[in-house]
Design an enzyme around this catalytic site. Structure first.
Site, PDB file in Angstrom:
ATOM      1  CB  THR A  36       3.223  27.369   0.408  1.00  0.00           C
ATOM      2  OG1 THR A  36       2.389  28.348   1.036  1.00  0.00           O
ATOM      3  CG2 THR A  36       3.421  27.745  -1.044  1.00  0.00           C
ATOM      4  CB  SER A 124     -18.070  25.623   2.507  1.00  0.00           C
ATOM      5  OG  SER A 124     -18.220  24.416   3.195  1.00  0.00           O
ATOM      6  CB  SER A 125     -16.225  31.180   2.822  1.00  0.00           C
ATOM      7  OG  SER A 125     -15.560  31.256   4.071  1.00  0.00           O
ATOM      8  N   GLY A 126     -13.494  29.197   2.558  1.00  0.00           N
ATOM      9  CA  GLY A 126     -12.040  29.319   2.470  1.00  0.00           C
ATOM     10  C   GLY A 126     -11.494  30.372   3.413  1.00  0.00           C
ATOM     11  CB  SER A 128      -9.714  29.648   8.477  1.00  0.00           C
ATOM     12  OG  SER A 128      -8.765  29.305   7.543  1.00  0.00           O
ATOM     13  CB  SER A 129     -15.654  28.462   9.423  1.00  0.00           C
ATOM     14  OG  SER A 129     -15.655  27.379   8.515  1.00  0.00           O
ATOM     15  CD  GLU A 162      -9.460  21.378   9.508  1.00  0.00           C
ATOM     16  OE1 GLU A 162      -9.883  21.611   8.370  1.00  0.00           O
ATOM     17  OE2 GLU A 162      -9.358  22.258  10.383  1.00  0.00           O
ATOM     18  CG  ASP A 174      -6.217  27.557   7.329  1.00  0.00           C
ATOM     19  OD1 ASP A 174      -5.455  28.296   6.670  1.00  0.00           O
ATOM     20  OD2 ASP A 174      -6.997  26.744   6.801  1.00  0.00           O
TER      21      ASP A 174
END
EC number: 2.7.1.6
Length: 385
Positions: A36, A124-126, A128-129, A162, A174
């Site tokens: 969203t 890559s875990s979602g 927000s590294s 990004e 994020d």
């Protein structure tokens, strides 16, 4: 060793001096409000007790010498010349991009530094590294150069890095939660006005994260495709963003849009209903109604699975397992950009071990993948440490 301590320790080892400036920015988990943010909508994340630390000190030239502890790699670039990509190492784009766009806002910023970066947000875990890295580097630069930038400014510079430098078309959630998070609170963010509203997490409620270890990489394809489909749907409705479409307006034109572009209609249905779910979730939390919050999380997951089509069989199975234990006492859903990553579950503290056990007993058996289980604390946003 925690990132804060490791970054300081490695700085003195690598650069033979003591760090002068230490910054920490957290990762995040989004409780509800998925895909969203780039539709100018509502989200409700919290910052978590995993994040990225940057320790550094000034140099007497215009060079940034950066050591990434977790990768054991160095990157060097100059601030008195145009900052370019380093195509050989993807991680450097997040650092270089932030510095580049800080210079765009503050052209006087050319102060060199040695710095060490260390993080413990699973990649890559979602969770927000990348955003926690961007916000930590941004805050480091702001402090280093004593620049007139607020934490919100730093978040938006991170997002720009990004989008424009790394090439992932993410929204602003994020970075905003990493910059603005509050201890023991969820933060409802209006991604258009950037207004925030903090809602306390009830003390007897646990936030659990389970990493499926199904990897996602947002820079490639699917995420950007979803964004384009949402933009196409907004155009169809004649609005700036899907945030401007109510559920009633969507229903009135749903058949017409479906005939024109069935996929865009499904994507729009997710976003329009998800925005309403976030607003309903804030009300539920304010009333202490965790059962209602859980119900909304379940609807959100179904919508991501069926309309936005971003879940995977492994993620769906994790949600199903958690839900078997949690029942009506809370909820579970996929969190993050999708195509793998993590689920988030909210439930009374006394359910934590039972949720951990049902997943440990079943997930690997079915998928052949070992999950990671975290119990998280809603944490403070970026700060000096």
């Amino acid at each position: 060793m925690q990132p804060k301590d490791l970054a300081k320790k490695l700085f003195s080892e690598k650069f033979n001096r003591t760090s002068e400036l230490n910054v920490y920015a957290p990762g995040r988990v989004n409780i509800i409000g998925e895909h969203t943010d780039y539709n100018d909508g509502f989200v409700m994340p919290c910052a978590i007790n995993y994040g990225t630390a940057v320790s550094g000190a000034k140099r007497d030239d215009h060079t940034f010498c950066v050591y990434a502890a977790d990768l054991d790699q160095f990157d060097r670039f100059r601030l008195d010349r145009p900052i370019e990509q380093n195509p050989s190492e993807k991680w450097t784009g997040y650092v270089r991009g932030v510095v580049k766009f800080i210079q765009e806002r503050c052209p006087e910023f050319t102060q060199g530094a040695d710095l060490v970066i260390s993080g413990n947000v699973p990649l890559s875990s979602g969770l927000s590294s990348s955003a926690s890295l961007e916000v930590a580097v941004g805050k480091f630069c702001q402090q280093l150069g004593e620049l007139p930038l607020s934490n919100t400014d730093i978040a938006l510079i991170g997002q720009k890095a990004e989008n424009k430098f790394v090439g992932a078309n993410c929204g602003n959630m994020d970075q905003l939660i990493s910059a603005l998070g509050q201890q023991d609170h969820l933060l409802m963010i209006d991604c258009r006005s950037l207004e925030t509203k903090a809602t306390p997490v009830p003390h007897n409620i646990a936030v659990m994260i389970v990493n499926s270890h199904v990897k996602h990489d947002l820079v490639t394809g699917e995420y950007n495709t979803r964004r384009q489909q949402c933009e196409a749907a907004a155009k169809f409705f004649g609005v700036k963003a899907l945030r401007d479409v109510s559920i009633q307006q969507f229903k009135e034109k749903e058949a017409e849009l479906t005939a024109l572009d069935g996929e865009a209609a499904k994507r729009a249905r997710h976003v329009v209903t998800e925005n309403q779910r976030v607003l309903d979730a804030v009300d539920a939390l304010n009333q202490g109604d965790i059962s209602r919050l859980g119900e909304l999380m379940g609807q959100s997951h179904d919508s991501m699975r069926d309309d936005f089509e971003i879940t995977t069989p492994e993620i769906d199975y994790l949600v199903e397992l958690a839900q078997q234990v949690i029942g009506k006492s809370g909820g579970a859903r996929m969190t993050g950009g999708g195509f793998g990553g993590c689920i988030v579950a909210v439930a009374p503290v006394e359910k934590v071990e039972e949720v951990r056990k049902i997943i440990a007993d079943n997930y690997q058996k079915r998928t052949g993948i070992k999950e990671d289980f975290y119990v998280c604390t809603a944490s403070q946003g970026v700060h000096l440490c």
